[in-house]
Design a protein around this motif. Structure first.
Motif, PDB file in Angstrom:
ATOM      1  N   ASP A  17     -34.855  -7.609  -3.183  1.00  0.00           N
ATOM      2  CA  ASP A  17     -34.199  -8.167  -2.002  1.00  0.00           C
ATOM      3  C   ASP A  17     -34.074  -9.679  -2.205  1.00  0.00           C
ATOM      4  N   ASN A  19     -32.385 -11.758  -0.216  1.00  0.00           N
ATOM      5  CA  ASN A  19     -32.017 -12.419   1.034  1.00  0.00           C
ATOM      6  C   ASN A  19     -33.188 -13.279   1.510  1.00  0.00           C
ATOM      7  N   ASP A 140     -36.255 -19.830  -0.336  1.00  0.00           N
ATOM      8  CA  ASP A 140     -35.204 -19.511  -1.313  1.00  0.00           C
ATOM      9  C   ASP A 140     -35.576 -20.145  -2.656  1.00  0.00           C
TER      10      ASP A 140
END
Length: 321
Positions: A17, A19, A140
């Motif tokens: 994932d 995101n 991130d």
């Protein structure tokens, strides 16, 4: 520890994932030159942010190393979670009382919930947390280290390496993409494969990439150009964990790193570079993978081996320039 997370979907290949909280920290909260632009922006400000990382995690290890190499220790504080966690969150069990001394929290999850009370995804490191509010800013990971270099320029040490040389950036982007998909994430595709077919395909892809790297690094000291770049750090954090956990725990066992001459010498070269090797804690690395991944290792027994004593041996890479 509480209930453990699961990492394998039976019958399926592993898909990470990607995101993450997309916020960027930029100089004067300007629109960044590279990467995602239409995202929330925070200003570079010494003493405002805390990097939460874990020595066990390769993605977080990258952030620790880049912070070291750029000399940002005095402007971005560092909090370290322990090597093991449950399904809820990384915890600060290395700190007195199990509480981060700056944020005053026991779990990184608390910083995520401070900003997003219903945050639905995994609580990952590295993460940047605003010290005053206790709110997570971003997790991130590719852009955290990218922005350390490109946005904190007023605070980077004068003798810091140029980790993103302008003339090499296009090649770095290409190499980084292949290293991430085939090696950094490739070992996880092997370890978390949910079927024999998924594992076989992942194994072939991983070692095809390692063979490419072995050939490439037989003739040059660094991954891109003739100097240390962030591309090297991105590869190194996977190589550092290869024999300790990926070879056995993730079944990446065609060869050990120590049996690939160019890659093994290259990894030792980086390990012996100031600011890099001291971030590697093999005991924490092994504890994390073997204790946390109970669907791979239900007993949580941490193996005594392998022998990891060779990292300080001469590497001879200076001869390549």
């Amino acid at each position: 520890m509480g209930q453990q997370a699961t990492y394998i979907e039976p019958g399926n290949e592993f898909n990470r994932d990607m995101n993450y909280i997309p916020d960027r920290i930029t100089k004067d909260a300007r629109t960044p030159e590279f990467g995602p632009r239409d995202v929330p922006l925070w200003p570079v400000e010494p003493g405002r942010y805390r990097l939460i990382a874990a020595a066990a995690c390769p993605w977080a290890n990258r952030a620790i190393i880049i912070r070291n190499l750029l000399g940002l220790q005095d402007v971005i504080s560092l909090g370290l979670a322990g090597p093991t966690h449950d399904a809820r969150s990384w915890t600060f069990d290395l700190d007195p009382g199990g509480v981060d001394p700056v944020l005053g929290i026991e779990r990184l999850q608390q910083a995520y919930f401070e900003r997003y009370p219903d945050y639905p995804r995994g609580i990952t490191v590295p993460a940047i947390v605003e010290e005053s509010s206790g709110k997570v800013v971003t997790n991130d990971f590719p852009w955290i280290t990218h922005d350390f270099f490109h946005e904190w320029t007023d605070f980077i040490a004068e003798d810091a390496p140029d980790l993103w040389p302008r003339e090499l950036r296009e090649e770095m982007d290409e190499v980084n993409k292949r290293v991430f998909t085939e090696v950094n994430n490739g070992v996880y595709r092997c370890g978390f494969a949910g079927s024999q077919e998924a594992y076989d395909a992942a194994y072939e892809r991983l070692f095809a990439a390692l063979d490419w790297l072995e050939e490439r690094l037989s003739g040059q000291r660094y991954l891109v150009g003739d100097q240390l770049t962030e591309s090297d750090i991105r590869l190194f954090t996977t190589l550092a964990r290869f024999d300790a956990v990926y070879h056995g725990h993730f079944k990446c066992n065609r060869q050990k790193l120590a049996e690939m001459p160019a890659l093994w010498a290259y990894a030792r070269d980086l390990y012996q570079t100031p600011g890099i090797g001291e971030t590697i804690d093999f005991a924490q690395i092994k504890a994390h993978y073997y204790i946390v991944h109970t669907d791979l290792n239900p007993t949580s027994i941490v193996p005594a081996g392998p022998d990891l004593s060779g990292w300080d041996e001469p590497h001879g890479r200076e001869a390549l320039g």
